[in-house]
Write a protein that holds these residues in place. Structure first.
Motif, mmCIF file in Angstrom:
data_model
loop_
_atom_site.group_PDB
_atom_site.id
_atom_site.type_symbol
_atom_site.label_atom_id
_atom_site.label_comp_id
_atom_site.label_asym_id
_atom_site.label_seq_id
_atom_site.Cartn_x
_atom_site.Cartn_y
_atom_site.Cartn_z
ATOM 1 N N GLY A 171 2.376 -10.779 -0.392
ATOM 2 C CA GLY A 171 2.096 -9.349 -0.525
ATOM 3 C C GLY A 171 2.897 -8.664 -1.611
ATOM 4 N N ILE A 172 3.775 -9.387 -2.306
ATOM 5 C CA ILE A 172 4.658 -8.729 -3.275
ATOM 6 C C ILE A 172 4.900 -9.570 -4.539
ATOM 7 C CG2 ILE A 172 6.800 -9.597 -2.196
ATOM 8 C CD1 ILE A 172 8.062 -6.803 -2.722
ATOM 9 N N SER A 240 -4.983 -3.483 -2.644
ATOM 10 C CA SER A 240 -5.065 -4.355 -1.472
ATOM 11 C C SER A 240 -6.346 -4.009 -0.737
ATOM 12 C CB SER A 240 -3.899 -4.109 -0.507
ATOM 13 O OG SER A 240 -2.702 -4.635 -1.035
ATOM 14 N N ASP A 292 2.713 -3.267 -5.457
ATOM 15 C CA ASP A 292 2.197 -4.385 -4.664
ATOM 16 C C ASP A 292 2.648 -4.261 -3.203
ATOM 17 O OD1 ASP A 292 0.958 -6.704 -3.933
ATOM 18 O OD2 ASP A 292 2.188 -8.038 -5.156
ATOM 19 N N ALA A 293 3.937 -4.061 -2.995
ATOM 20 C CA ALA A 293 4.434 -3.936 -1.612
ATOM 21 C C ALA A 293 3.761 -2.756 -0.906
ATOM 22 C CB ALA A 293 5.947 -3.765 -1.608
ATOM 23 N N SER A 295 0.882 -1.216 -1.598
ATOM 24 C CA SER A 295 -0.566 -1.304 -1.341
ATOM 25 C C SER A 295 -0.808 -2.056 -0.028
ATOM 26 C CB SER A 295 -1.307 -1.960 -2.512
ATOM 27 O OG SER A 295 -0.931 -3.300 -2.666
ATOM 28 N N THR A 296 -0.031 -3.099 0.206
ATOM 29 C CA THR A 296 -0.164 -3.859 1.456
ATOM 30 C C THR A 296 0.257 -2.993 2.648
ATOM 31 O OG1 THR A 296 0.391 -5.834 0.177
ATOM 32 C CG2 THR A 296 0.483 -6.033 2.581
#
Ligand code: AMP
Ligand code: MG
Length: 354
Positions: A171-172, A240, A292-293, A295-296
């Motif tokens: 996820g990152i 995501s 990234d982190a 969006s999850t």
């Protein structure tokens, strides 16, 4: 606001349009970190920038992969409570992951790994786990038990996990990799370029003609099409979505973004979350990692909590949220950069609550 345009643009289309310009770009497409990655750069140092970017992605993958047995992450997972030495990159990324877990109240949690495996997303042998199996695994999910520390004996950074825990950086890691590529582009003095690492896009500068890059936001319900387009310069845009990886059993769809509270694919009313942030110069985890982190995490949290976090969470970003009842919510910082496609109603969300 431009509305209801025919949207056939994607990251890939944006690349080919840009390629029509006077300069010829350096381009590459690779498969790494379980996804297709596209790179484009303009200027004198473009080819060597792409060569370095590819080498960096390969190096990161060999550290961070959970499926490569000899990666540092696999070594940490193989003996969770032992002190495992890790390289500075892995330590940096684990510290960033811990920060985003804390910031999102655990909606983002890399110790989700045993649960992701139980659903078969690691091996692509998908299954719906028994409730008793999930009941045993969910208590293992707790980012607070991940310790990253510098050993007094000079051995460098070390990691320990709680008993039975394992970590999954899916996820990152691509966001972290995109930050690294942004640094590489800066070192090679690239003024115009674009990368797409799966759903993680970084646009460097503007297109060579000075106009914004056009980044498509995929339609989660018709993944050949686009729900909208973002016009961006010097920015990250990370999406995501449940549509990106899923399987179906007995007519029900199960996707890969897991709610740490339940162990089930998050059913938050969102179909996709796109997090957009300005690129910030500097080395180490930056806006790409953050996008990234988040969006999850925000996918897990759902629209209401995601917008609360956008207002008060202390991170600087904007959002495109697509809901399962047919709405696109765009935060006001990027509303003038978003062109809507067809098939959804559209709302601009103001920072100050009405
Ligand atoms: P992304 O596409 O960036 O949203 O990442 C999804 C991937 O992150 C999944 O395939 C899992 O490997 C991992 N993952 C799933 N749920 C979570 C979660 N709640 N927190 C952190 N990582 C997760
Ligand atoms: Mg993510």
């Amino acid at each position: 606001m431009k509305r209801f345009l025919c949207l056939l643009l994607s990251a890939a289309a944006a690349l080919s349009l840009a390629a029509c310009g006077a300069q010829k770009p350096a381009e590459a497409e690779i498969y790494a970190m379980d996804t297709v990655m596209d790179f484009t750069a303009y200027g004198d140092g473009a080819q060597s920038a792409l060569d370095d970017a590819e080498a960096e992605i390969a190096a990161l993958e060999s550290l961070l992969s959970r499926t490569k047995e000899d990666s540092e992450v696999s070594r940490v997972n193989a003996d969770p409570t032992a002190q495992t030495a890790v390289s500075p990159s892995v330590a940096q990324l684990l510290r960033a992951a811990a920060d985003y877990s804390a910031a999102t109240g655990g909606a983002f949690d890399i110790t989700i790994a045993p649960v992701v495996s139980a659903w078969g997303f690691t091996t692509d042998t998908h299954q719906v786990p028994a409730q008793s199996a999930l009941d045993a695994l969910v208590p293992l999910v707790d980012y607070r038990q991940v310790r990253v520390f510098n050993r007094a004996d000079g051995a460098g950074d070390c990691v320990t996990l709680g008993a039975g825990q394992s970590i999954d950086l899916g996820g990152i890691a691509k966001g972290f990799a995109s930050d690294r590529v942004a640094d590489i582009f800066a070192r090679h003095d690239i003024k115009s370029g674009m990368i797409s690492l799966g759903g993680n896009v970084y646009v460097c500068g503007a297109k060579p003609d000075g106009s914004d890059w056009r980044v498509g936001v995929r339609d989660p319900q018709n993944t050949d099409g686009y729900a909208g387009v973002l016009d961006l310069t010097d920015a990250f845009a990370v999406t995501s979505g449940g549509y990106q990886r899923y399987f179906e059993e007995n007519g029900k769809r199960y996707h890969h973004i897991i709610d740490p509270a339940t162990g089930y694919p998050a059913e938050s009313g969102l179909l996709s979350v796109t997090v957009v942030a300005d690129a910030q110069p500097g080395d180490g985890p930056g806006s790409g990692t953050m996008c990234d982190a988040l969006s999850t995490a925000l996918f897990v949290m759902g629209a209401e909590r995601a917008l609360d976090f956008w207002r008060t969470g202390g991170c600087d970003f904007d959002l495109v949220l697509i809901t399962d009842d047919g709405r696109i919510l765009v935060t006001d910082g990027i509303a003038d950069r978003f062109t809507q496609g067809e098939g959804y109603s559209y709302e601009v969300i103001a920072k100050a609550a009405a």
